[in-house]
Design a protein around this motif. Structure first.
Motif, PDB file in Angstrom:
ATOM      1  N   ALA A 171      58.312  45.671  25.766  1.00 14.57           N
ATOM      2  CA  ALA A 171      58.222  45.622  27.223  1.00 14.57           C
ATOM      3  C   ALA A 171      59.452  44.947  27.812  1.00 14.57           C
ATOM      4  CB  ALA A 171      56.971  44.873  27.655  1.00 14.57           C
ATOM      5  N   THR A 172      59.791  45.366  29.022  1.00 11.52           N
ATOM      6  CA  THR A 172      60.860  44.724  29.790  1.00 11.52           C
ATOM      7  C   THR A 172      60.177  43.907  30.878  1.00 11.52           C
ATOM      8  OG1 THR A 172      62.365  46.547  29.329  1.00 11.52           O
ATOM      9  CG2 THR A 172      62.907  45.124  31.201  1.00 11.52           C
ATOM     10  N   VAL A 173      60.514  42.632  30.928  1.00  9.18           N
ATOM     11  CA  VAL A 173      59.825  41.706  31.819  1.00  9.18           C
ATOM     12  C   VAL A 173      60.821  41.112  32.811  1.00  9.18           C
ATOM     13  CG1 VAL A 173      58.345  39.664  31.942  1.00  9.18           C
ATOM     14  CG2 VAL A 173      58.289  41.106  29.907  1.00  9.18           C
ATOM     15  N   LEU A 211      55.232  34.861  26.608  1.00 14.71           N
ATOM     16  CA  LEU A 211      54.991  36.012  27.481  1.00 14.71           C
ATOM     17  C   LEU A 211      53.961  36.999  26.950  1.00 14.71           C
ATOM     18  CD1 LEU A 211      58.661  36.846  28.541  1.00 14.71           C
ATOM     19  CD2 LEU A 211      56.857  35.935  30.011  1.00 14.71           C
ATOM     20  N   ILE A 212      53.854  37.133  25.636  1.00 11.55           N
ATOM     21  CA  ILE A 212      52.975  38.144  25.046  1.00 11.55           C
ATOM     22  C   ILE A 212      51.547  37.999  25.594  1.00 11.55           C
ATOM     23  CG2 ILE A 212      51.894  38.932  22.877  1.00 11.55           C
ATOM     24  CD1 ILE A 212      54.803  39.805  23.128  1.00 11.55           C
ATOM     25  N   GLY A 213      51.020  39.128  26.076  1.00 10.06           N
ATOM     26  CA  GLY A 213      49.658  39.173  26.583  1.00 10.06           C
ATOM     27  C   GLY A 213      49.521  38.828  28.059  1.00 10.06           C
ATOM     28  N   LYS A 214      50.587  38.360  28.691  1.00  9.31           N
ATOM     29  CA  LYS A 214      50.529  37.992  30.114  1.00  9.31           C
ATOM     30  C   LYS A 214      50.785  39.216  30.983  1.00  9.31           C
ATOM     31  CE  LYS A 214      50.098  33.522  29.305  1.00  9.31           C
ATOM     32  NZ  LYS A 214      49.689  33.385  27.941  1.00  9.31           N
ATOM     33  N   GLU A 215      50.537  39.063  32.296  1.00  7.27           N
ATOM     34  CA  GLU A 215      50.697  40.162  33.255  1.00  7.27           C
ATOM     35  C   GLU A 215      51.510  39.689  34.449  1.00  7.27           C
ATOM     36  OE1 GLU A 215      46.662  41.048  34.315  1.00  7.27           O
ATOM     37  OE2 GLU A 215      46.337  42.264  32.517  1.00  7.27           O
ATOM     38  N   ALA A 216      51.901  40.649  35.300  1.00 12.36           N
ATOM     39  CA  ALA A 216      52.622  40.318  36.527  1.00 12.36           C
ATOM     40  C   ALA A 216      51.783  39.342  37.350  1.00 12.36           C
ATOM     41  CB  ALA A 216      52.921  41.573  37.332  1.00 12.36           C
ATOM     42  N   GLY A 217      52.432  38.323  37.894  1.00 13.78           N
ATOM     43  CA  GLY A 217      51.751  37.296  38.682  1.00 13.78           C
ATOM     44  C   GLY A 217      51.428  36.051  37.872  1.00 13.78           C
ATOM     45  N   ASP A 222      51.335  52.014  26.670  1.00 15.76           N
ATOM     46  CA  ASP A 222      50.458  51.848  27.818  1.00 15.76           C
ATOM     47  C   ASP A 222      49.611  50.619  27.535  1.00 15.76           C
ATOM     48  OD1 ASP A 222      48.973  52.058  30.104  1.00 15.76           O
ATOM     49  OD2 ASP A 222      47.685  53.676  29.355  1.00 15.76           O
ATOM     50  N   ALA A 223      50.137  49.478  27.939  1.00 17.05           N
ATOM     51  CA  ALA A 223      49.452  48.221  27.655  1.00 17.05           C
ATOM     52  C   ALA A 223      48.762  47.670  28.897  1.00 17.05           C
ATOM     53  CB  ALA A 223      50.441  47.206  27.095  1.00 17.05           C
ATOM     54  N   GLY A 224      48.590  48.509  29.893  1.00 21.72           N
ATOM     55  CA  GLY A 224      47.862  48.083  31.082  1.00 21.72           C
ATOM     56  C   GLY A 224      48.557  46.971  31.857  1.00 21.72           C
ATOM     57  N   GLY A 225      49.870  46.940  31.829  1.00 23.07           N
ATOM     58  CA  GLY A 225      50.614  45.932  32.574  1.00 23.07           C
ATOM     59  C   GLY A 225      50.803  44.619  31.836  1.00 23.07           C
ATOM     60  N   ARG A 226      50.274  44.537  30.615  1.00 20.37           N
ATOM     61  CA  ARG A 226      50.457  43.310  29.821  1.00 20.37           C
ATOM     62  C   ARG A 226      51.794  43.338  29.096  1.00 20.37           C
ATOM     63  NH1 ARG A 226      45.980  45.106  27.730  1.00 20.37           N
ATOM     64  NH2 ARG A 226      46.714  44.870  25.604  1.00 20.37           N
ATOM     65  N   VAL A 227      52.320  42.162  28.804  1.00 21.53           N
ATOM     66  CA  VAL A 227      53.569  42.044  28.057  1.00 21.53           C
ATOM     67  C   VAL A 227      53.266  42.249  26.574  1.00 21.53           C
ATOM     68  CG1 VAL A 227      55.492  40.534  27.443  1.00 21.53           C
ATOM     69  CG2 VAL A 227      54.520  40.422  29.749  1.00 21.53           C
ATOM     70  N   VAL A 228      53.952  43.228  25.984  1.00 26.49           N
ATOM     71  CA  VAL A 228      53.823  43.530  24.560  1.00 26.49           C
ATOM     72  C   VAL A 228      55.221  43.747  23.995  1.00 26.49           C
ATOM     73  CG1 VAL A 228      51.515  44.551  24.739  1.00 26.49           C
ATOM     74  CG2 VAL A 228      53.531  46.000  25.007  1.00 26.49           C
ATOM     75  N   ILE A 258      56.024  35.804  36.201  1.00 21.05           N
ATOM     76  CA  ILE A 258      56.266  37.204  35.861  1.00 21.05           C
ATOM     77  C   ILE A 258      56.168  38.044  37.140  1.00 21.05           C
ATOM     78  CG2 ILE A 258      55.496  39.194  34.517  1.00 21.05           C
ATOM     79  CD1 ILE A 258      54.327  37.170  32.480  1.00 21.05           C
ATOM     80  N   ILE A 259      57.256  38.748  37.449  1.00 19.12           N
ATOM     81  CA  ILE A 259      57.290  39.580  38.644  1.00 19.12           C
ATOM     82  C   ILE A 259      56.823  41.001  38.318  1.00 19.12           C
ATOM     83  CG2 ILE A 259      58.795  40.594  40.415  1.00 19.12           C
ATOM     84  CD1 ILE A 259      60.614  38.100  40.018  1.00 19.12           C
ATOM     85  N   GLU A 260      57.359  41.538  37.216  1.00 16.46           N
ATOM     86  CA  GLU A 260      57.057  42.930  36.860  1.00 16.46           C
ATOM     87  C   GLU A 260      57.165  43.135  35.360  1.00 16.46           C
ATOM     88  OE1 GLU A 260      58.594  47.443  38.015  1.00 16.46           O
ATOM     89  OE2 GLU A 260      59.896  45.738  38.432  1.00 16.46           O
ATOM     90  N   VAL A 261      56.300  44.013  34.837  1.00 12.65           N
ATOM     91  CA  VAL A 261      56.344  44.392  33.425  1.00 12.65           C
ATOM     92  C   VAL A 261      56.545  45.904  33.390  1.00 12.65           C
ATOM     93  CG1 VAL A 261      55.082  44.451  31.244  1.00 12.65           C
ATOM     94  CG2 VAL A 261      54.768  42.532  32.804  1.00 12.65           C
ATOM     95  N   ARG A 262      57.628  46.329  32.700  1.00 18.27           N
ATOM     96  CA  ARG A 262      57.948  47.759  32.594  1.00 18.27           C
ATOM     97  C   ARG A 262      58.007  48.160  31.124  1.00 18.27           C
ATOM     98  NH1 ARG A 262      61.958  45.827  36.027  1.00 18.27           N
ATOM     99  NH2 ARG A 262      63.548  46.177  34.432  1.00 18.27           N
ATOM    100  N   TYR A 263      57.715  49.425  30.888  1.00 19.16           N
ATOM    101  CA  TYR A 263      57.807  49.976  29.523  1.00 19.16           C
ATOM    102  C   TYR A 263      58.828  51.096  29.558  1.00 19.16           C
ATOM    103  CZ  TYR A 263      53.315  47.604  29.659  1.00 19.16           C
ATOM    104  OH  TYR A 263      52.328  46.669  29.845  1.00 19.16           O
ATOM    105  N   VAL A 264      60.094  50.751  29.346  1.00 23.08           N
ATOM    106  CA  VAL A 264      61.183  51.742  29.438  1.00 23.08           C
ATOM    107  C   VAL A 264      61.951  51.811  28.135  1.00 23.08           C
ATOM    108  CG1 VAL A 264      61.476  51.700  31.913  1.00 23.08           C
ATOM    109  CG2 VAL A 264      62.680  50.023  30.512  1.00 23.08           C
TER     110      VAL A 264
END
Length: 158
Positions: A90-92, A130-136, A81-87, A152-158
């Motif tokens: 993450a799948t970006v 990408l690390i630390g960035k968010e959608a948009g 749960d990184a609050g939408g940030r790329v970690v 960045i369109i979407e960040v998912r944690y799957v």
């Protein structure tokens, strides 16, 4: 020794390979060595030399995998749960600004990286950007062919 980040799936694949090496490959090469030995003179026995080489490779790979697994920090991307940030993990989903093409990458450990599967190493230039960035966010990556911009369109944690 420092820890090596690896996803849960990557760790499972390494464990499967280790099991296969120990319980399938290693016994098979022992049989091959015994059969080659039974042929007599070892000084000119190509089958014996090949089997011994394979045995050395298998033993080396077993040690390498055991070392990686002992130093691994296993990360389950679905529990992040990184609050939408790329970690890590993450799948970006991103759009290449120059072409409008959409690409999807998962940020994984060095051993798991496979561009054909959309998995890029944490040490790659794209991952570092990408690390630390968010959608948009728009990131610029220095590629061999010059700078490339990705949105960045979407960040998912799957």
């Amino acid at each position: 020794m420092s820890t090596i980040p690896i996803t849960k799936n990557g760790a499972e694949k390494l464990k499967e390979e280790l099991h296969r090496l120990k319980h399938v490959e290693r016994p098979a090469v022992v049989v091959a060595i015994a059969e080659a030995r039974a042929q007599g003179d070892l000084s000119e026995n190509a089958e014996y030399d090949a089997a011994k080489d394979k045995q050395g490779f298998i033993e080396g790979r077993i040690q390498e995998i055991e070392g990686k697994l002992s130093a691994a920090q296993i990360i389950d991307p679905s529990s992040l749960d990184a609050g939408g940030r790329v970690v890590f993990g993450a799948t970006v989903e991103m759009e290449i600004e120059a072409t409008g093409d959409v690409v999807t990458y998962q940020i994984v450990g060095d051993d798991e990286a496979d561009l054909k599967e959309g998995k890029i190493s944490i040490g790659s230039p794209i991952s570092r950007a990408l690390i630390g960035k968010e959608a948009g966010d728009v990131v610029t990556v220095q590629a061999p062919g010059g700078a490339r911009n990705y949105e960045i369109i979407e960040v998912r944690y799957v």
